[in-house]
Design an enzyme around this catalytic site. Structure first.
Site, PDB file in Angstrom:
ATOM      1  N   LYS A   9       0.823  -1.203   0.000  1.00 10.30           N
ATOM      2  CA  LYS A   9       0.000   0.000   0.000  1.00 10.30           C
ATOM      3  C   LYS A   9       0.868   1.269   0.000  1.00 10.30           C
ATOM      4  O   LYS A   9       2.090   1.189   0.229  1.00 10.30           O
ATOM      5  CB  LYS A   9      -0.920  -0.034   1.218  1.00 10.30           C
ATOM      6  CG  LYS A   9      -1.951  -1.183   1.194  1.00 10.30           C
ATOM      7  CD  LYS A   9      -2.735  -1.232   2.503  1.00 10.30           C
ATOM      8  CE  LYS A   9      -3.854  -2.271   2.471  1.00 10.30           C
ATOM      9  NZ  LYS A   9      -4.604  -2.309   3.755  1.00 10.30           N
ATOM     10  N   TYR A  49     -12.468  -2.769  -2.828  1.00 11.09           N
ATOM     11  CA  TYR A  49     -12.994  -2.738  -1.461  1.00 11.09           C
ATOM     12  C   TYR A  49     -14.525  -2.684  -1.422  1.00 11.09           C
ATOM     13  O   TYR A  49     -15.105  -2.217  -0.434  1.00 11.09           O
ATOM     14  CB  TYR A  49     -12.373  -1.575  -0.695  1.00 11.09           C
ATOM     15  CG  TYR A  49     -10.924  -1.835  -0.294  1.00 11.09           C
ATOM     16  CD1 TYR A  49     -10.589  -2.940   0.508  1.00 11.09           C
ATOM     17  CD2 TYR A  49      -9.893  -0.995  -0.701  1.00 11.09           C
ATOM     18  CE1 TYR A  49      -9.277  -3.192   0.881  1.00 11.09           C
ATOM     19  CE2 TYR A  49      -8.566  -1.239  -0.329  1.00 11.09           C
ATOM     20  CZ  TYR A  49      -8.274  -2.340   0.469  1.00 11.09           C
ATOM     21  OH  TYR A  49      -6.975  -2.587   0.847  1.00 11.09           O
ATOM     22  N   ASN A 112      -1.671  -0.101   7.457  1.00  8.18           N
ATOM     23  CA  ASN A 112      -1.112  -1.425   7.755  1.00  8.18           C
ATOM     24  C   ASN A 112      -0.286  -2.028   6.621  1.00  8.18           C
ATOM     25  O   ASN A 112      -0.158  -3.231   6.500  1.00  8.18           O
ATOM     26  CB  ASN A 112      -2.214  -2.369   8.256  1.00  8.18           C
ATOM     27  CG  ASN A 112      -3.314  -2.577   7.246  1.00  8.18           C
ATOM     28  OD1 ASN A 112      -3.248  -2.047   6.132  1.00  8.18           O
ATOM     29  ND2 ASN A 112      -4.319  -3.364   7.601  1.00  8.18           N
ATOM     30  N   HIS A 115      -1.783  -5.315   1.562  1.00  3.21           N
ATOM     31  CA  HIS A 115      -3.051  -6.015   1.359  1.00  3.21           C
ATOM     32  C   HIS A 115      -2.757  -7.425   0.878  1.00  3.21           C
ATOM     33  O   HIS A 115      -1.849  -7.634   0.086  1.00  3.21           O
ATOM     34  CB  HIS A 115      -3.911  -5.295   0.303  1.00  3.21           C
ATOM     35  CG  HIS A 115      -5.070  -6.152  -0.136  1.00  3.21           C
ATOM     36  ND1 HIS A 115      -6.237  -6.228   0.590  1.00  3.21           N
ATOM     37  CD2 HIS A 115      -5.211  -7.021  -1.166  1.00  3.21           C
ATOM     38  CE1 HIS A 115      -7.060  -7.091   0.002  1.00  3.21           C
ATOM     39  NE2 HIS A 115      -6.452  -7.597  -1.071  1.00  3.21           N
ATOM     40  N   GLU A 126      -9.803 -10.044  -7.102  1.00  3.06           N
ATOM     41  CA  GLU A 126      -8.978  -8.853  -6.884  1.00  3.06           C
ATOM     42  C   GLU A 126      -7.881  -8.702  -7.936  1.00  3.06           C
ATOM     43  O   GLU A 126      -7.691  -7.615  -8.485  1.00  3.06           O
ATOM     44  CB  GLU A 126      -8.356  -8.899  -5.478  1.00  3.06           C
ATOM     45  CG  GLU A 126      -9.403  -8.699  -4.379  1.00  3.06           C
ATOM     46  CD  GLU A 126      -8.872  -9.005  -2.986  1.00  3.06           C
ATOM     47  OE1 GLU A 126      -7.665  -9.306  -2.837  1.00  3.06           O
ATOM     48  OE2 GLU A 126      -9.662  -8.942  -2.031  1.00  3.06           O
TER      49      GLU A 126
HETATM   50  P1  IDP Z   1      -7.431  -7.238   5.622  1.00  2.00           P
HETATM   51  O1  IDP Z   1      -6.674  -6.170   4.871  1.00  2.00           O
HETATM   52  O2  IDP Z   1      -6.573  -7.834   6.705  1.00  2.00           O
HETATM   53  O3  IDP Z   1      -8.044  -8.263   4.734  1.00  2.00           O
HETATM   54  P2  IDP Z   1     -10.125  -6.128   5.983  1.00  2.00           P
HETATM   55  O4  IDP Z   1     -10.991  -6.348   7.161  1.00  2.00           O
HETATM   56  O5  IDP Z   1     -10.489  -6.784   4.698  1.00  2.00           O
HETATM   57  O6  IDP Z   1      -8.623  -6.502   6.410  1.00  2.00           O
HETATM   58  O7  IDP Z   1     -10.053  -4.556   5.761  1.00  2.00           O
HETATM   59  C1  IDP Z   1      -9.461  -4.025   4.599  1.00  2.00           C
HETATM   60  C2  IDP Z   1      -8.595  -2.854   4.976  1.00  2.00           C
HETATM   61  O8  IDP Z   1      -9.418  -1.803   5.440  1.00  2.00           O
HETATM   62  C3  IDP Z   1      -7.603  -3.111   6.104  1.00  2.00           C
HETATM   63  O9  IDP Z   1      -6.389  -3.699   5.682  1.00  2.00           O
HETATM   64  C4  IDP Z   1      -7.371  -1.714   6.620  1.00  2.00           C
HETATM   65  O10 IDP Z   1      -6.435  -1.003   5.785  1.00  2.00           O
HETATM   66  C5  IDP Z   1      -8.738  -1.075   6.440  1.00  2.00           C
HETATM   67  N1  IDP Z   1      -9.533  -1.123   7.682  1.00  2.00           N
HETATM   68  C6  IDP Z   1     -10.227  -2.168   8.169  1.00  2.00           C
HETATM   69  N2  IDP Z   1     -10.830  -1.866   9.326  1.00  2.00           N
HETATM   70  C7  IDP Z   1     -10.505  -0.582   9.571  1.00  2.00           C
HETATM   71  C8  IDP Z   1     -10.822   0.342  10.635  1.00  2.00           C
HETATM   72  O11 IDP Z   1     -11.532   0.023  11.585  1.00  2.00           O
HETATM   73  N3  IDP Z   1     -10.290   1.598  10.537  1.00  2.00           N
HETATM   74  C9  IDP Z   1      -9.501   1.992   9.490  1.00  2.00           C
HETATM   75  N4  IDP Z   1      -9.194   1.162   8.476  1.00  2.00           N
HETATM   76  C10 IDP Z   1      -9.663  -0.099   8.522  1.00  2.00           C
HETATM   77 MG    MG Z   2      -9.633  -8.177   3.440  1.00  2.00          MG
END
Ligand code: IDP
Ligand code: MG
Length: 149
Positions: A9, A49, A112, A115, A126
Site C-alpha cells: 500500500k 474494497y 497497515n 493487502h 482482486e
Molecule cells: P485485511 O486487509 O486484513 O483483509 P479487511 O478487514 O479486509 O482486512 O479490511 C481491509 C482494509 O481496510 C484493512 O487492511 C485496513 O487497511 C482497512 N480497515 C479495516 N478496518 C478498519 C478500521 O476500523 N479503521 C480503518 N481502516 C480499517
Molecule cells: Mg480483506
C-alpha cells in the site's frame, strides 16, 4: 498451484518497505508471477474494497489506497492465501504477531502496509481488477523441487 493477490500500500512505498516486503514473500517460498507499480484509480479502489462499502472506514480506505503509488503482485504456491496472510499478519497491527509484516512495521489498522486476499476466490476477483491474463507469467523456478516434496 494457488494464486494470491498482494499489494504494498502507499505507506509501504513511502516508508521504503518495498524490498523488505518482497524479501519476506520470496523467502517463504512463494513465486512471484506478476508485479507492477501503479497508481490505483478511484474506480479500481471501489471495486477492490466493494465488500467494505458503507462501513465507517470506507471513505478513508479509498483515500488511503489511492493516495500514491502501490506495488501490486500475484504470488503462487501451495496454500498461498493462508501462507501469505500469515506472513502479512492480523489486520490490526496491534494484534499482529511479531515476525509478521504488520506486526513488525505498522501500528494502526488504517496504515497497515500491505493487502492480501482473504480467500483464493477473492484473490482471483482482486487480481483481475489490476492485471490482464497476459501480465501473468508462467515459468518454472529452480527451487521448486526443493520446496515441494
Ligand atoms: P485485511 O486487509 O486484513 O483483509 P479487511 O478487514 O479486509 O482486512 O479490511 C481491509 C482494509 O481496510 C484493512 O487492511 C485496513 O487497511 C482497512 N480497515 C479495516 N478496518 C478498519 C478500521 O476500523 N479503521 C480503518 N481502516 C480499517
Ligand atoms: Mg480483506
Amino acid at each position: 498451484m494457488e494464486k494470491e493477490f498482494v499489494m504494498i500500500k502507499p505507506d509501504g512505498i513511502q516508508r521504503g518497505l518495498v524490498g523488505e516486503v518482497i524479501r519476506r514473500i520470496e523467502k517463504v517460498g512463494l513465486k512471484i508471477i506478476a508485479m507492477k507499480m501503479i497508481q490505483v484509480t478511484k474506480k479500481q479502489a471501489e471495486q477492490h474494497y466493494a465488500i467494505h462499502e458503507g462501513k465507517p472506514f470506507y471513505e478513508g480506505l479509498l483515500e488511503y489506497i489511492t493516495n500514491g503509488p502501490v506495488v501490486a503482485m500475484i504470488v503462487e504456491g501451495k496454500e498461498s492465501v493462508k501462507l501469505t496472510r500469515k506472513v502479512v499478519g492480523a489486520t490490526n497491527p496491534i494484534d499482529a504477531e511479531p515476525g509478521s509484516i504488520r506486526g513488525d512495521y505498522a501500528l494502526e489498522i488504517g496504515r497497515n502496509i500491505i493487502h492480501a486476499g482473504d480467500t483464493p476466490e477473492n484473490a482471483v476477483i482482486e487480481y483481475k481488477i489490476y492485471f490482464t491474463e497476459e501480465e501473468i507469467l508462467n515459468y518454472e523456478k529452480i527451487d521448486a523441487k526443493w520446496l515441494y516434496e
